[in-house]
Design a protein around this motif. Structure first.
Motif, short mmCIF file in Angstrom:
data_model
loop_
_atom_site.label_atom_id
_atom_site.label_comp_id
_atom_site.label_asym_id
_atom_site.label_seq_id
_atom_site.Cartn_x
_atom_site.Cartn_y
_atom_site.Cartn_z
N GLU A 30 0.84 -1.20 0.00
CA GLU A 30 0.00 0.00 0.00
C GLU A 30 0.88 1.26 0.00
O GLU A 30 0.58 2.25 -0.68
N TRP A 43 2.26 1.54 -3.44
CA TRP A 43 1.22 2.06 -4.36
C TRP A 43 1.14 3.59 -4.26
O TRP A 43 1.11 4.29 -5.25
N THR A 84 -1.55 2.22 -7.86
CA THR A 84 -2.54 1.61 -6.97
C THR A 84 -3.19 0.39 -7.61
O THR A 84 -3.60 0.44 -8.77
N GLU A 95 -1.84 -2.33 -8.42
CA GLU A 95 -1.02 -3.07 -9.39
C GLU A 95 -0.03 -4.02 -8.69
O GLU A 95 0.31 -3.82 -7.52
#
Lengths: 237, 384
Positions: free
Chosen positions: B192, B195, B201, B203
Motif C-alpha cells: 500500500e 502504491w 494503486t 497493481e
C-alpha cells in the motif's frame, strides 16, 4: 578277489621346463599298486618321489605315458573330475602337515566332509571317530598352533582318513618328527591300513619309515631302480 | 555357495587384525558416503523448503510482461490485480536506490501485502510499525549496508510517470533466512505504501499463490507452478550431486584398494593353503569363489560395524543438525546455520548395494589368478 590294481602307471614320464630347456623328473615309470598295500617310494632328493605322488594324487599329470588311479586316467580328467577323485578317494599327508591355521582340529578334519555335503550329524560322528583313531579326540577344539609336531601330523592323518579314502599319499610324513613321534605316527598308519584296507603310498628317505613298509620302490634320477617286496621275516628282522 | 560363506566367515574371523583393519576402513567409507549424501540431501531439502516458505509459496502468477531474469522488464512488467485473484499475495517490484552512509546502492523495492501469510517474511512488522515508511530487510542486506533495526535510510524511486522521488524509510525488522533472493539487495515495504509512492494503486508484478489457490486463466498473467519454479534448484542439486559423486568414488576407491591389496597379498601368502584346499578336493572354481566371498564379506562386516557406530551418529546428527560456519553464510551461499541431514532408506540401501558389489568385483579380480595356479607349486609355496 579283485586283482585289478588300484594304481597303474605305464611308461609315465614327467618333464618340467627349466629356463630354455627341460628337466626330466620321471622316465618311463611302470608300476602298479594293489588295494591295501603299504608301500613307499624311496630315494634321494630329486629322484622323482614327490612328482610321482603328485601324479597319482591327480595334482599333476604325466607328460607322457598313462597313470590310471581308481580306474580313471589322470590325464583325461577335467579339473572338476580330478577334484572329485581327490575328495572321495585320495587322502594326502604332507611333510609340514598343511593344517588350515584358522580352523580348529575338529574343523580341519571336518573339511573334506563339508566338501562332500555330508550332514552335520554324519560329519560329527566321522570326525570324532577319526580323532579317536589318532588319539586326539580331547583336542578337537584346539587350534593347530597349539599342537606339537606329532599331534599336528596325527590331525593330518585324521583329516586324510576321515573320508575313508581308498588311497593315502604321504609325502615325507615323518621328516619333521622326532623318532618317538615318527614311530607313533607310523604304527597308527599301519593299523589303519590293516583295519580299513586303505592303500598307503609314502615318499620317503627316512629309515624309520622303511622299516614299516611292505614294499619299497627305489627311485633314482626319475627311474625305478628296484621294486622290493618285504617279506614278513625281513620286516620282523 | 553356502560352504563358501561358511569357510569365508571362518577364515575372516580367524585372520583377526587383518580382517578388522579392512573392515574399519570400509565401514568408515560406508559411513562417510552416507553421511555426506545425507548432508547433501538435508541441505537440498532445506533449500527447497526454505525457498518455498520464503519466496515461491505454492507458485507464482506473473505479469506477462515481467521476466524475473530481466531487470529491464520491471518498468512495464506490472498490471492491475485481477478482481477474482483469490488466495494470491500481490507483490509489486520497482527499482530503487538507497543511500546508506552516503553510498549509493541499487535495490529491488518490493511492496507486499503486510497482512499476508503465504510467505514467512515477517510482514506483520510493517503493519505494526508507526514509521512513515516502514521496511524490512534480510540479515545479509543489513550487514552489507551496515543497517540496523530502527535505522533510517534515504530511498529514491521513480513513480509511474518516471519522476524521481525520495523519502526516508525505517528498518523495522531484520529477518534471517537462507534464501538469498529475498535478502540480498531487497527492501520490503507494504504494497500500500508502494502504491502510494508510485501511484500504481492496485497493481502488482507477481502474485504468490497460497495453499488454497486453484489456478484459472487470468488475462495478462501466467502461472508458474511451484515445481516449475523449483526446477532450477533441482538442476543445481543434480549438478551438486554429480560433483559430490566424485568424492564418494574417491573414498570408495581407497577402501576398495585396501581390499584389492589384501586379496593380492592374501593369495600370495596363502599359496600353501590354496594348495591344501585343492588337495582336499576343492575345485579351483570353488577356491576362487571362496576368496571372492571373503572379499565380499569384508563389505558385509563393514556394513554391520558401520551400523554399530553409524546409526547412533546419524540419528544424533539428524536431530541436532550440523552447524555451518558463519563465514560460509557471509559468502552469500544459501546455507542455514544448521543443516539437518536426511538419511533416506534409498540412500542407505543404495550405498550398501554399491559397496558390496564393488567389493565383490575387486575381490574377484585377483582371485581369478587362483584358477591358473599350479596346485603343486602352490603346495610348495613357490609361486611368484
Amino acid at each position: 578277489m579283485d586283482t585289478q590294481p588300484i594304481i597303474s602307471l605305464s611308461d609315465v614320464s614327467k618333464r618340467f621346463p627349466v629356463g630354455d630347456g627341460e628337466f626330466t623328473a620321471l622316465k618311463n615309470i611302470n608300476l602298479s599298486f594293489q588295494k591295501a598295500e603299504f608301500a613307499g617310494l624311496v630315494g634321494p632328493s630329486g629322484s622323482g618321489k614327490t612328482t610321482l605322488l603328485n601324479i597319482i594324487g591327480s595334482l599333476d599329470s604325466p607328460s607322457e605315458g598313462k597313470a590310471v588311479v581308481m580306474g580313471k586316467s589322470i590325464s583325461a580328467l577335467s579339473h572338476r573330475e580330478s577334484a572329485l577323485l581327490r575328495n572321495h578317494h585320495i587322502g594326502f599327508i604332507f611333510q609340514i602337515y598343511n593344517l588350515l591355521p584358522v580352523y580348529t582340529v575338529f574343523e580341519n578334519v571336518e573339511f573334506a566332509l563339508l566338501l562332500q555335503n555330508r550332514s552335520a550329524d554324519e560329519r560329527k560322528k566321522a570326525v570324532m571317530e577319526a580323532l579317536d583313531w589318532v588319539g586326539l579326540s580331547s583336542m578337537a577344539h584346539k587350534r593347530p598352533d597349539k599342537l606339537s609336531g606329532g599331534e599336528g601330523q596325527r590331525v593330518a592323518i585324521a583329516r586324510a582318513m576321515v573320508k575313508r579314502p581308498a588311497i593315502l599319499l604321504a609325502d615325507e610324513p615323518t621328516a619333521n618328527l622326532d623318532a618317538e613321534n615318527a614311530h607313533i605316527v607310523l604304527k597308527m598308519m599301519k593299523k589303519l591300513n590293516k583295519e580299513l584296507d586303505t592303500t598307503f603310498l609314502f615318499s620317503t628317505h627316512d629309515e624309520k619309515v622303511m622299516k614299516y613298509l611292505d614294499r619299497i620302490v627305489h627311485l633314482r634320477d626319475g627311474k625305478v631302480e628296484e621294486d622290493e617286496i618285504i617279506t614278513t621275516q625281513q620286516a620282523a628282522s | 555357495m553356502k560352504l563358501a560363506f561358511q569357510l569365508a566367515y571362518k577364515n575372516l574371523i580367524g585372520a583377526g587384525l587383518r580382517t578388522w583393519l579392512n573392515v574399519a576402513v570400509l565401514s568408515f567409507c560406508f559411513v562417510i558416503i552416507i553421511f555426506f549424501n545425507g548432508m547433501m540431501d538435508g541441505w537440498n531439502e532445506q533449500a527447497k523448503r526454505d525457498t518455498i516458505a520464503w519466496e515461491y509459496g505454492n507458485g507464482h502468477v506473473l505479469n506477462d510482461k515481467y521476466d524475473p531474469f530481466d531487470p529491464f522488464s520491471l518498468q512495464d512488467g506490472h498490471g492491475q490485480i485481477p478482481a477474482d485473484a483469490a488466495h494470491l499475495t500481490p507483490i509489486l517490484i520497482q527499482q530503487g536506490t538507497i543511500y546508506p552512509d552516503g553510498r549509493m546502492v541499487s535495490v529491488a523495492l518490493k511492496g507486499i501485502d503486510a497482512s499476508q501469510t503465504s510467505l514467512e517474511l515477517p510482514t506483520q512488522a510493517l503493519r505494526e510499525s508507526d514509521a512513515e515508511i516502514p521496511a524490512i530487510i534480510g540479515t545479509r542486506m543489513a550487514a552489507s549496508n551496515k543497517l540496523e533495526k530502527g535505522a533510517e535510510v534515504l530511498l529514491r524511486w521513480r513513480d509511474k510517470n518516471g519522476t524521481f522521488d525520495a523519502a526516508n524509510i525505517t528498518i523495522v525488522d531484520i529477518f534471517e533466512n537462507n534464501v538469498g533472493s529475498t535478502d540480498n539487495g531487497q527492501v520490503w515495504i507494504s504494497i500500500e505504501d508502494l502504491w502510494k509512492m508510485t501511484g500504481m494503486t492496485g497493481e502488482a508484478t507477481l502474485m504468490v499463490a497460497g495453499k488454497e489457490y486453484v489456478h484459472k486463466e487470468l488475462e495478462g498473467w501466467h502461472f508458474e507452478s511451484q515445481k516449475a519454479l523449483l526446477s532450477d534448484i533441482d538442476k543445481i542439486i543434480s549438478t551438486k550431486k554429480a560433483s559430490s559423486g566424485v568424492l564418494y568414488m574417491l573414498l570408495l576407491a581407497i577402501a576398495l584398494l585396501a581390499i584389492f591389496d589384501t586379496q593380492v597379498l592374501s593369495i600370495f601368502r596363502r599359496q600353501k593353503e590354496i594348495g591344501t584346499y585343492v588337495s582336499l578336493g576343492m575345485t579351483r572354481r570353488q577356491v576362487v569363489g571362496l576368496f571372492t566371498v571373503e572379499g565380499a564379506m569384508y563389505s558385509i562386516f563393514a556394513m554391520v560395524v558401520g551400523c554399530i557406530y553409524g546409526i547412533p551418529l546419524f540419528i544424533y546428527l539428524a536431530k541436532t543438525g550440523i552447524a555451518m560456519p558463519q563465514a560460509s553464510q557471509d559468502m552469500g551461499v544459501a546455507l542455514a546455520e544448521k543443516i539437518f541431514p536426511v538419511y533416506g532408506i534409498q540412500l542407505v540401501i543404495g550405498t550398501i548395494i554399491l559397496v558390496v558389489i564393488a567389493a565383490t568385483i575387486v575381490s574377484f579380480m585377483p582371485a581369478r589368478k587362483i584358477a591358473k595356479m599350479d596346485p603343486v607349486a602352490a603346495l610348495k609355496g613357490k609361486l611368484q
